[in-house]
Write an enzyme that holds these catalytic residues in place. Structure first.
Site, mmCIF file in Angstrom:
data_model
loop_
_atom_site.group_PDB
_atom_site.id
_atom_site.type_symbol
_atom_site.label_atom_id
_atom_site.label_comp_id
_atom_site.label_asym_id
_atom_site.label_seq_id
_atom_site.Cartn_x
_atom_site.Cartn_y
_atom_site.Cartn_z
ATOM 1 N N GLY A 9 53.923 0.201 -26.288
ATOM 2 C CA GLY A 9 52.884 1.219 -26.437
ATOM 3 C C GLY A 9 52.776 1.683 -27.868
ATOM 4 O O GLY A 9 52.583 2.880 -28.135
ATOM 5 N N ASP A 57 50.126 -6.789 -21.778
ATOM 6 C CA ASP A 57 49.772 -5.729 -20.842
ATOM 7 C C ASP A 57 50.941 -5.552 -19.878
ATOM 8 O O ASP A 57 51.185 -6.406 -19.020
ATOM 9 C CB ASP A 57 48.500 -6.120 -20.088
ATOM 10 C CG ASP A 57 48.027 -5.043 -19.128
ATOM 11 O OD1 ASP A 57 48.774 -4.072 -18.894
ATOM 12 O OD2 ASP A 57 46.912 -5.183 -18.593
ATOM 13 N N TYR A 153 52.735 9.585 -10.575
ATOM 14 C CA TYR A 153 53.136 9.687 -11.977
ATOM 15 C C TYR A 153 54.438 10.475 -12.121
ATOM 16 O O TYR A 153 55.367 10.043 -12.820
ATOM 17 C CB TYR A 153 52.022 10.353 -12.778
ATOM 18 C CG TYR A 153 52.305 10.435 -14.257
ATOM 19 C CD1 TYR A 153 52.342 9.289 -15.038
ATOM 20 C CD2 TYR A 153 52.536 11.660 -14.876
ATOM 21 C CE1 TYR A 153 52.604 9.355 -16.393
ATOM 22 C CE2 TYR A 153 52.790 11.739 -16.231
ATOM 23 C CZ TYR A 153 52.823 10.590 -16.990
ATOM 24 O OH TYR A 153 53.093 10.656 -18.324
ATOM 25 N N ALA A 154 54.531 11.623 -11.451
ATOM 26 C CA ALA A 154 55.756 12.424 -11.521
ATOM 27 C C ALA A 154 56.948 11.642 -10.988
ATOM 28 O O ALA A 154 58.049 11.701 -11.541
ATOM 29 C CB ALA A 154 55.573 13.721 -10.731
#
Length: 259
Positions: A9, A57, A153-154
């Site tokens: 990233g 990716d 996500y969490a």
């Protein structure tokens, strides 16, 4: 001989800030991102260090495997698992493809990159692994009033915290250290990419975040929280976790027994 760091990233936000700081400090780099043009621009801007670019990716098996090959074959001194994607939305509204993307990027990719890197680090007797999670990892007990909804996500960030802590214990004494960094809101375009306007919310700069992370490494903190002034808050969480873990029994708890 220059040390070698791999950053995922690395084309924007926190990852770019890490890559910039590491280059300034003289580290050779393997920078990973989805966009080759951005990776090339970074390499061209840092001719004083050796920069290799990997367009991949990490939401795909092919991308993960390509980067894992570098982790296995290169003598990495530092691995920073930073790549991320948010997709903030309730689970019922989360398309399966987006759920898969979150889990691949924040769970599967870091797991497989660490798996590929750790053997060589152990053989060399040195190495540092840094996983980027977030304070949302500690938001599980929050009630429905906490927005936005982000269960998947969490959960992925909580996975990174626990895995990093457990792996750090596994590798104690090998010369390889593992750390997980938990920022609050950092001044990047991360939230804007999800359609969330965070401009009015106080945010930590990426430069401060990187500075805090590197200082946390020096202090030997496994869980690094650059925005938490009172570290006893984290200590209390971890002690409560261990107390619950140690409190288990083969006897059925009284509250679950039939009347």
């Amino acid at each position: 001989m220059s040390s070698l760091a791999l950053v995922t990233g690395a084309t924007s936000g926190i990852g770019l800030a890490f890559a910039e700081r590491l280059a300034a400090d003289g580290h050779d780099l393997i920078v990973v991102g989805r966009t080759q043009d951005k990776l090339d621009a970074f390499a061209d801007a840092h001719p004083h260090v050796k920069v290799r670019t990997v367009a991949a990716d990490l939401s795909t098996p092919q991308g993960i495997d390509a980067v894992a090959a570098y982790c296995a074959d290169e003598p990495l001194d530092l691995l920073i698992n930073n790549a991320g994607v948010a997709h903030y939305m309730p689970l019922a509204d989360l398309p399966a493809g987006k759920a898969r993307e979150i889990v691949n990027v924040k769970v599967l990719a870091p797991t497989l990159l660490m798996n590929a890197a750790v053997g060589g680090m152990q053989e060399r007797g040195k190495g540092t692994i840094v996983n980027i999670a977030g304070m949302i990892a500690f938001s599980g007990p929050a009630g429905p009033e906490v927005m936005p909804r982000r269960a998947v996500y969490a959960g992925t960030l909580a996975h990174l915290v626990t895995m990093s802590q457990t792996l750090a214990a596994e590798l104690e004494g090998t010369g390889v250290t593992v750390h997980v960094v938990c920022p609050g809101i950092v001044a990047t375009n991360f939230h804007a990419a999800q359609g969330i306007d965070a401009s009015a919310i106080p945010r930590m700069s990426t430069d401060d975040f990187v500075t805090g992370t590197l200082r946390g490494l020096e202090l030997g903190e496994v869980v690094i929280a650059p925005g938490i002034e009172d570290r006893t808050l984290l200590h209390a969480v971890f002690q409560a976790d261990l107390a619950a873990f140690a409190g288990q029994s083969p006897t059925l708890a009284t509250r679950y027994q039939s009347n």
